[in-house]
Design a protein around this motif. Structure first.
Motif, PDB file in Angstrom:
ATOM      1  N   VAL A 119       0.897  -1.208  -0.003  1.00 13.95           N
ATOM      2  CA  VAL A 119       0.022   0.040   0.085  1.00 13.95           C
ATOM      3  C   VAL A 119       0.892   1.235  -0.001  1.00 13.95           C
ATOM      4  O   VAL A 119       0.576   2.208  -0.786  1.00 13.95           O
ATOM      5  CB  VAL A 119      -0.971   0.085   1.251  1.00 13.95           C
ATOM      6  N   HIS A 123       0.549   4.155  -2.786  1.00 14.53           N
ATOM      7  CA  HIS A 123       0.158   5.287  -2.608  1.00 14.53           C
ATOM      8  C   HIS A 123       1.029   6.349  -2.925  1.00 14.53           C
ATOM      9  O   HIS A 123       0.746   7.551  -2.943  1.00 14.53           O
ATOM     10  CB  HIS A 123      -0.248   5.468  -1.352  1.00 14.53           C
ATOM     11  N   ILE A 148      -3.031   5.742   3.484  1.00 19.84           N
ATOM     12  CA  ILE A 148      -2.345   4.401   3.733  1.00 19.84           C
ATOM     13  C   ILE A 148      -3.102   3.700   5.031  1.00 19.84           C
ATOM     14  O   ILE A 148      -3.435   2.476   4.761  1.00 19.84           O
ATOM     15  CB  ILE A 148      -0.873   4.549   4.010  1.00 19.84           C
ATOM     16  N   THR A 151      -6.500   2.561   3.852  1.00 19.02           N
ATOM     17  CA  THR A 151      -6.610   1.466   2.881  1.00 19.02           C
ATOM     18  C   THR A 151      -6.102  -0.013   3.516  1.00 19.02           C
ATOM     19  O   THR A 151      -6.628  -0.875   3.193  1.00 19.02           O
ATOM     20  CB  THR A 151      -5.676   1.723   1.612  1.00 19.02           C
ATOM     21  N   VAL A 152      -4.999   0.150   4.375  1.00 20.65           N
ATOM     22  CA  VAL A 152      -4.597  -0.957   5.156  1.00 20.65           C
ATOM     23  C   VAL A 152      -5.591  -1.318   5.959  1.00 20.65           C
ATOM     24  O   VAL A 152      -5.853  -2.763   6.347  1.00 20.65           O
ATOM     25  CB  VAL A 152      -3.355  -0.757   6.083  1.00 20.65           C
TER      26      VAL A 152
END
Length: 164
Positions: A119, A123, A148, A151-152
């Motif tokens: 990610v 990103h 980040i 999304t994680v």
């Protein structure tokens, strides 16, 4: 048969990204880019070139619907290029054969590190291309960090749902 499964994930993740997630802007900065989950979950046996083709079409499809000219495609192809190397970093060599990255196959800590690294790579390129400027570096870093983290978190949540 396996490619039909991947095409289903492709369509589902693209629709989720362009219809819902692109409209999520937490604190005006953070947007989850969950569509990269497809690239993260490909089997370790897939060739880098095949993965890069999948990544290109995935990113291009998101670009077409998001009106972002090639930014997602570039970042996703970059991720696909780096993914085999990142996978080797977090998986012991004896387990790398025919491995589908998941918490159940890698363990929680290695999978988490793998997801964060992937990610981060995606990103970094995407947000730099989006901003196309380094005039406000703190804002850029804040946006990267928040995207980040979001999304994680979404990838780990989807992995937990997908596992069951």
């Amino acid at each position: 048969m396996i490619y039909l499964h991947k095409i289903g994930w492709f369509v589902g993740l693209v629709l989720l990204q362009v219809l819902i997630l692109n409209n999520v802007h937490i604190a005006g900065y953070a947007t989850p880019f969950l569509y990269i989950y497809l690239i993260l979950k490909f089997n370790s046996e897939i060739s880098r070139n095949t993965l890069m083709v999948w990544a290109f079409f995935l990113g291009l499809t998101v670009d077409i619907f998001s009106d972002t000219p090639g930014m997602n495609a570039a970042a996703t192809v970059w991720l696909a290029f780096l993914r085999p190397t990142l996978l080797r970093l977090f998986v012991p060599r004896d387990k790398l054969d025919n491995l589908t990255p998941a918490i159940s196959t890698m363990g929680i800590a290695p999978f988490f590190k793998y997801v964060v690294a992937c990610v981060l790579m995606h990103h970094f390129v995407l947000i730099l291309l989006e901003s196309f400027s380094l005039t406000h570096p703190l804002q850029l870093l804040l946006r990267m960090l928040l995207c980040i983290l979001l999304t994680v978190g979404c990838v780990i949540a989807l992995e937990g749902i997908h596992k069951k």
